[in-house]
Design an enzyme around this catalytic site. Structure first.
Site, PDB file in Angstrom:
ATOM      1  N   MET A   1       0.841  -1.187   0.000  1.00 54.12           N
ATOM      2  CA  MET A   1       0.000   0.000   0.000  1.00 54.12           C
ATOM      3  C   MET A   1       0.880   1.243   0.000  1.00 54.12           C
ATOM      4  O   MET A   1       2.099   1.164  -0.087  1.00 54.12           O
ATOM      5  CB  MET A   1      -0.950  -0.027   1.203  1.00 54.12           C
ATOM      6  CG  MET A   1      -2.015  -1.117   1.103  1.00 54.12           C
ATOM      7  SD  MET A   1      -3.425  -0.836   2.187  1.00 54.12           S
ATOM      8  CE  MET A   1      -2.663  -1.112   3.779  1.00 54.12           C
ATOM      9  N   CYS A   2       0.259   2.398   0.164  1.00 54.86           N
ATOM     10  CA  CYS A   2       0.951   3.678   0.065  1.00 54.86           C
ATOM     11  C   CYS A   2       1.539   4.081   1.422  1.00 54.86           C
ATOM     12  O   CYS A   2       1.333   3.417   2.430  1.00 54.86           O
ATOM     13  CB  CYS A   2      -0.028   4.753  -0.409  1.00 54.86           C
ATOM     14  SG  CYS A   2      -0.972   4.274  -1.875  1.00 54.86           S
ATOM     15  N   GLU A   3       2.285   5.181   1.419  1.00 49.43           N
ATOM     16  CA  GLU A   3       2.791   5.742   2.667  1.00 49.43           C
ATOM     17  C   GLU A   3       2.503   7.231   2.706  1.00 49.43           C
ATOM     18  O   GLU A   3       2.521   7.921   1.674  1.00 49.43           O
ATOM     19  CB  GLU A   3       4.287   5.478   2.836  1.00 49.43           C
ATOM     20  CG  GLU A   3       4.602   4.030   3.130  1.00 49.43           C
ATOM     21  CD  GLU A   3       5.933   3.842   3.862  1.00 49.43           C
ATOM     22  OE1 GLU A   3       6.398   4.793   4.534  1.00 49.43           O
ATOM     23  OE2 GLU A   3       6.491   2.733   3.759  1.00 49.43           O
TER      24      GLU A   3
ATOM     25  N   ILE B   1       3.443   8.796  -1.087  1.00 53.91           N
ATOM     26  CA  ILE B   1       4.056   7.956  -2.115  1.00 53.91           C
ATOM     27  C   ILE B   1       3.118   6.779  -2.361  1.00 53.91           C
ATOM     28  O   ILE B   1       2.573   6.201  -1.429  1.00 53.91           O
ATOM     29  CB  ILE B   1       5.472   7.490  -1.731  1.00 53.91           C
ATOM     30  CG1 ILE B   1       5.498   6.822  -0.350  1.00 53.91           C
ATOM     31  CG2 ILE B   1       6.452   8.640  -1.798  1.00 53.91           C
ATOM     32  CD1 ILE B   1       6.857   6.217   0.009  1.00 53.91           C
TER      33      ILE B   1
END
Length: 285
Positions: free
Chosen positions: A1-3, A78
């Site tokens: 997943m995203c950060e 990100i």
């Protein structure tokens, strides 16, 4: 997943140190190669930079490391794509206007069936992500409930907590959002924060060989809070947010909005620091 990465400060501050660590996670020390973005508030305006390329390979990201932009509220993201193709229109953060101010939103997680939720006529997605749909839904509900900013900001904070918890039921809803006044952070699975204030010390990045002695680049009155999906430094103590919690950061100071509606200031590092650090504009309720 995203950060996610956010910053809330009581004086305009650059985020170059933390952004250096996050940028390397975008394709070098992490798998988040599907785009990145960062929003800086300046007064009533907002500078928004986005790139569907990996941040570690992005010339725009390198420019931001050289061109230090100072802000009191910053939101970065990100992406590792799970919904929607890799494209500029699907790159976080997203921005919309509400009550005459630019609101910015970034999300990490998956929201099952959120696209079935109806949207207001004022906010429609440009891209195809569940995140942007959720953002449009949030702003639509706020606009429907309040014709303008509530007189008491705690009223807005409590209602935002209710809406965030509705989305939390659909899956993972780790979120950063701001209107330039404060920064909202909702944790569904992973989110942590730390506050740097006097006495300042050194900080070392986990993802790059970089150390900064903040005592040399700050004043004794500075308060700077960094929020991230995962801790960015190896020698500082980060506070992990519990699932289902909303914390509002105002000038670096954290306030938790409890499920019962109570709003409580959170300690910065330890209670002794609070004696000469009065919290701005809010009494515990």
């Amino acid at each position: 997943m995203c950060e996610l990465l956010g910053m809330s400060a009581n004086v305009p501050t650059d985020i170059c140190f933390s952004f250096t660590g996050l940028m390397r996670r975008g394709g070098h020390t992490g798998p988040h190669r599907d785009g990145w973005g960062v929003a800086f508030y300046e007064g009533r305006g907002c500078r928004l930079f986005q790139d569907p390329r990996p941040s570690v390979d992005s010339e725009i990201a390198r420019l931001l490391l050289r061109y230090s932009i100072k802000s009191c509220n910053v939101i970065c993201h990100i992406r590792r794509a799970t919904h929607g193709r890799v494209a500029l229109e699907n790159t976080h953060p997203f921005q919309r206007e509400l009550w005459g101010r630019p609101w910015v939103f970034a999300h990490n997680g998956k929201l099952r069936r959120v696209k079935r939720w109806p949207l207001s006529e004022y906010y429609r997605p440009v891209g195809t992500t569940d995140s942007e749909h959720a953002f449009c839904w949030l702003l639509g509900r706020l606009r429907e409930r309040f014709s303008g900013p509530p007189r008491r900001r705690e009223t807005l904070w409590r209602y935002l907590a209710e809406l965030a918890r509705e989305l939390h039921v659909l899956g993972s809803f780790n979120m950063l959002m701001s209107d330039g006044r404060v920064l909202y952070a909702f944790c569904s699975t992973h989110l942590a924060w730390l506050t740097r204030c006097t006495p300042f010390g050194e900080a070392r990045l986990l993802d790059a060989e970089l150390t900064v002695d903040f005592a040399k680049v700050t004043t004794p009155d500075d308060v700077v809070t960094v929020i991230a999906t995962r801790p960015l430094t190896s020698n500082e103590t980060w506070t992990t947010m519990p699932p289902g919690s909303l914390v509002v950061f105002d000038g670096g100071f954290p306030f938790e909005v409890r499920g019962n509606g109570r709003i409580l200031p959170l300690p910065l590092r330890h209670p002794s620091l609070l004696s000469d650090r009065p919290y701005p504009g809010l009494r515990p309720s």
